[in-house]
Design a protein around this motif. Structure first.
Motif, PDB file in Angstrom:
ATOM      1  N   TRP A   1      -4.706 -15.788  50.544  1.00 45.60           N
ATOM      2  CA  TRP A   1      -3.654 -14.873  50.964  1.00 45.60           C
ATOM      3  C   TRP A   1      -4.202 -13.579  51.542  1.00 45.60           C
ATOM      4  CZ3 TRP A   1       0.678 -16.997  51.957  1.00 45.60           C
ATOM      5  CH2 TRP A   1       1.155 -18.066  51.186  1.00 45.60           C
TER       6      TRP A   1
ATOM      7  N   ARG B   1       2.837 -15.424  47.936  1.00 43.54           N
ATOM      8  CA  ARG B   1       2.289 -15.311  46.579  1.00 43.54           C
ATOM      9  C   ARG B   1       3.377 -15.577  45.527  1.00 43.54           C
ATOM     10  NH1 ARG B   1      -0.669 -10.719  48.880  1.00 43.54           N
ATOM     11  NH2 ARG B   1      -2.894 -11.200  48.923  1.00 43.54           N
TER      12      ARG B   1
ATOM     13  N   THR C   1       4.260 -19.247  45.504  1.00 42.42           N
ATOM     14  CA  THR C   1       3.155 -19.997  44.906  1.00 42.42           C
ATOM     15  C   THR C   1       3.217 -19.947  43.385  1.00 42.42           C
ATOM     16  OG1 THR C   1       1.688 -19.653  46.798  1.00 42.42           O
ATOM     17  CG2 THR C   1       0.638 -20.087  44.685  1.00 42.42           C
ATOM     18  N   GLN C   2       3.486 -18.784  42.829  1.00 36.98           N
ATOM     19  CA  GLN C   2       3.564 -18.647  41.373  1.00 36.98           C
ATOM     20  C   GLN C   2       4.644 -19.561  40.793  1.00 36.98           C
ATOM     21  OE1 GLN C   2       4.222 -14.451  40.821  1.00 36.98           O
ATOM     22  NE2 GLN C   2       2.061 -13.913  41.071  1.00 36.98           N
TER      23      GLN C   2
END
Length: 261
Positions: A11, A24, A27-28
């Motif tokens: 990233w 991000r 993605t988490q």
């Protein structure tokens, strides 16, 4: 999608900067067990982005035999698989919703006029190129001229200081997926806008307005090997990087290659 696939995304890469904050967070959620569609919808539901005008649904929601683009247009829903390709497609939808809606509107118009067919017409073909592999360059006119002429040394060496005033925005989700494993030959198709859209309040809306079927039918794109962008890849600090005539092909080479392409 295996968590390892998302773990391969850097990233901090400069080409991901516009998407990184959303990427991000999505993605988490996927790494915590959510599907890609659920993770993308959650970003909208929690107010991380304005509603893009569509929802993300599992790929199984797409009826057999129905065109993907037609389904999006009719149902305002984007079939989404649990893979990197559709993960990036969803992030582009969230970051540039007006442009993606315009893509879909033009695709639906072309389908209504020509049907699905075995071969895409020129407008659908251009839209596919842009949607999968497109980019937008916001830059001084000297850079645009050098790019259009495929003058690579001028573009990336002689005019290198001007790149501090430039932005290259990647909208192609297949292009973003390929850049997970960067290699010199990865090439974007840079859209040549009909009007100047550098200094506008809402770039997404301006780009959407610029997209018209007659203009797209002419395929207004210029190839640009993205790792040649100054500041994007350490190896291009050595200007011999641009002497690779296979990757950085001149206009004459491209013309000569057309009959055998």
């Amino acid at each position: 999608m295996a968590a390892g696939g998302l773990g391969a995304i850097d990233w901090h890469a400069p080409w991901l900067a516009p998407l990184a904050p959303l990427g991000r967070r999505a993605t988490q959620r996927v790494q915590a067990g959510a599907s890609v569609a659920t993770a993308l919808n959650a970003l909208v539901d929690e107010g991380a982005v304005p509603a893009p005008g569509v929802r993300f649904v599992p790929q199984a929601a797409l009826p057999a035999g129905m065109a993907y683009e037609q389904f999006i247009h009719d149902r305002r829903s984007v079939p989404t698989r649990d893979n990197l390709h559709d993960f990036f497609n969803g992030l582009v939808w969230l970051r540039y919703p007006a442009t993606k809606r315009r893509f879909n509107q033009l695709q639906a118009q072309a389908l209504a006029q020509d049907g699905v067919g075995a071969v895409r017409g020129p407008v659908r073909d251009a839209l596919t190129v842009f949607d999968e592999n497109g980019a937008l360059l916001l830059a001084p006119p000297e850079l645009h001229a050098a790019l259009a002429a495929r003058q690579w040394r001028r573009l990336c060496v002689e005019l290198r200081p001007l790149w501090r005033q430039a932005r290259l925005l990647l909208l192609g989700h297949a292009l973003l997926e390929k850049l997970i494993s960067p290699r010199k030959s990865i090439t974007a198709h840079v859209y040549q806008a009909q009007t100047a859209i550098d200094n506008v309040v809402n770039l997404d809306d301006a780009l959407a307005r610029d997209l018209t079927a007659p203009w797209l039918a002419a395929k207004p794109f210029c190839p640009l090997p993205v790792l040649g962008v100054p500041g994007w890849w350490p190896e291009n600090e050595n200007f011999c990087f641009y002497d690779d005539s296979v990757v950085f092909r001149g206009a004459r080479q491209l013309t000569q290659a057309q009959p055998n392409a």
